[in-house]
Enzyme design. Structure first.
Site, PDB file in Angstrom:
ATOM      1  N   LYS A  56       0.878  -1.158   0.048  1.00 11.87           N
ATOM      2  CA  LYS A  56      -0.192   0.009   0.065  1.00 11.87           C
ATOM      3  C   LYS A  56       0.762   1.341   0.167  1.00 11.87           C
ATOM      4  O   LYS A  56       0.560   2.155  -0.930  1.00 11.87           O
ATOM      5  CB  LYS A  56      -0.911   0.093   1.018  1.00 11.87           C
ATOM      6  CG  LYS A  56      -2.064  -1.119   1.017  1.00 11.87           C
ATOM      7  CD  LYS A  56      -2.884  -1.105   2.515  1.00 11.87           C
ATOM      8  CE  LYS A  56      -4.029  -2.210   2.520  1.00 11.87           C
ATOM      9  NZ  LYS A  56      -4.569  -2.297   3.951  1.00 11.87           N
ATOM     10  N   SER A  73      -0.863   0.789   5.984  1.00 13.95           N
ATOM     11  CA  SER A  73      -1.053  -0.307   7.117  1.00 13.95           C
ATOM     12  C   SER A  73      -2.056  -1.227   6.740  1.00 13.95           C
ATOM     13  O   SER A  73      -2.814  -1.301   5.725  1.00 13.95           O
ATOM     14  CB  SER A  73      -1.326   0.631   8.255  1.00 13.95           C
ATOM     15  OG  SER A  73      -2.617   1.254   7.901  1.00 13.95           O
ATOM     16  N   ASP A  74      -1.711  -2.319   7.601  1.00 12.85           N
ATOM     17  CA  ASP A  74      -2.837  -3.383   7.654  1.00 12.85           C
ATOM     18  C   ASP A  74      -2.749  -4.123   9.180  1.00 12.85           C
ATOM     19  O   ASP A  74      -1.759  -3.884   9.817  1.00 12.85           O
ATOM     20  CB  ASP A  74      -2.443  -4.565   6.612  1.00 12.85           C
ATOM     21  CG  ASP A  74      -3.481  -5.324   5.938  1.00 12.85           C
ATOM     22  OD1 ASP A  74      -4.511  -4.979   5.318  1.00 12.85           O
ATOM     23  OD2 ASP A  74      -3.412  -6.364   6.479  1.00 12.85           O
ATOM     24  N   THR A  75      -4.034  -4.691   9.095  1.00  8.39           N
ATOM     25  CA  THR A  75      -4.404  -5.168  10.442  1.00  8.39           C
ATOM     26  C   THR A  75      -5.031  -6.725  10.161  1.00  8.39           C
ATOM     27  O   THR A  75      -5.968  -6.831   9.353  1.00  8.39           O
ATOM     28  CB  THR A  75      -5.062  -4.415  11.408  1.00  8.39           C
ATOM     29  OG1 THR A  75      -4.569  -3.259  11.669  1.00  8.39           O
ATOM     30  CG2 THR A  75      -5.587  -5.259  12.533  1.00  8.39           C
ATOM     31  N   ALA A 110       0.424  -3.998  10.902  1.00  5.93           N
ATOM     32  CA  ALA A 110       1.743  -3.303  10.566  1.00  5.93           C
ATOM     33  C   ALA A 110       1.605  -1.949   9.769  1.00  5.93           C
ATOM     34  O   ALA A 110       0.648  -1.808   9.430  1.00  5.93           O
ATOM     35  CB  ALA A 110       2.192  -4.760   9.517  1.00  5.93           C
TER      36      ALA A 110
END
Length: 236
Positions: A56, A73-75, A110
């Protein structure tokens, strides 16, 4: 008077991430990026989460083309080593919540910073969450609120889903979707955000970000909340 672009850009930020950051006083623009979010064969949850955050950030920076810092970001919610993504439908959401009932799971968030072709930062945090043992009625009622449908693991701890949680360890904002304190530190290091004037100011900013995310989760305005602080040793 025209206003120039913000100093940095959030790539495909969810409403809760935008609320966290704007509530903490960050100034940014949002850039939508469309990427393939399919896990690779044999990819573990942490590697997947970091790859999504980096992709991203890199795609956002490439499409901007103006050298500004881009945050991706990612979760992911991880149970028994398996990624629980967003539910496909209400039945899938009920199945997810039932699998989490009475158990402990991990939440991995992250983030990555990129500028032009350069990756400036890639990091992550992990928090653990324990659910109460849920009744079928509790699961059904929660799913009917609609809140689980765009959430990894089918719940939002900052909203009505907080009532399902028995306890957690680690940083609360990691569970919401972005580890706010280290992300702000990285943005300062990248000269995309000003440094806080004091440790108290940084702590207050983080609390305001969490308040904003919680209000967003229940469709209320953060302006309705008054933050009051008191200190014996530091001026406010």
């Amino acid at each position: 008077m025209s206003v120039g672009p913000s100093p940095w850009v959030l790539a495909s930020g969810s409403p809760r991430r935008r609320a966290l950051l704007s509530g903490a006083g960050a100034r940014f623009d949002v850039k939508a990026v469309d990427i393939d979010e399919t896990p690779q064969a044999g990819e573990d949850p942490l590697a997947y989460c970091q790859r999504m955050a980096e992709t991203k950030a890199r795609v956002g920076a490439e499409r901007l083309g103006d050298g500004r810092v881009t945050l991706g970001s990612d979760t992911v919610v991880v149970l028994d080593g398996q990624i629980l993504g967003k539910p496909r439908d209400e039945s899938h959401a009920r199945d997810m919540l039932t699998s989490l009932s009475g158990r402990r799971h991990a939440v991995v968030s992250a983030w990555a910073l990129a500028s032009g072709p350069r990756l400036l930062r890639l990091d992550h945090r992990v928090s653990d969450v324990s659910f109460r043992t849920l009744t079928t009625e509790e699961v059904r009622t929660y799913v009917e609120t609609g809140e689980p449908m765009d959430k990894a693991g089918a719940y939002g701890i900052q909203g009505y889903g907080g009532a399902l949680v028995e306890g957690f360890s680690g940083d609360f904002s990691t569970i919401i979707g972005l580890p706010l304190s280290p992300v702000l530190d990285d943005l300062v290091a990248a000269q995309a955000e000003p440094a806080p004037v004091s440790a108290v100011a940084r702590r207050a900013a983080i609390i305001r970000g969490r308040i904003a995310a919680a209000c967003d989760g229940i469709a209320r305005s953060a302006s309705e909340v008054v933050l009051v602080g008191a200190s014996k040793s530091q001026p406010l």
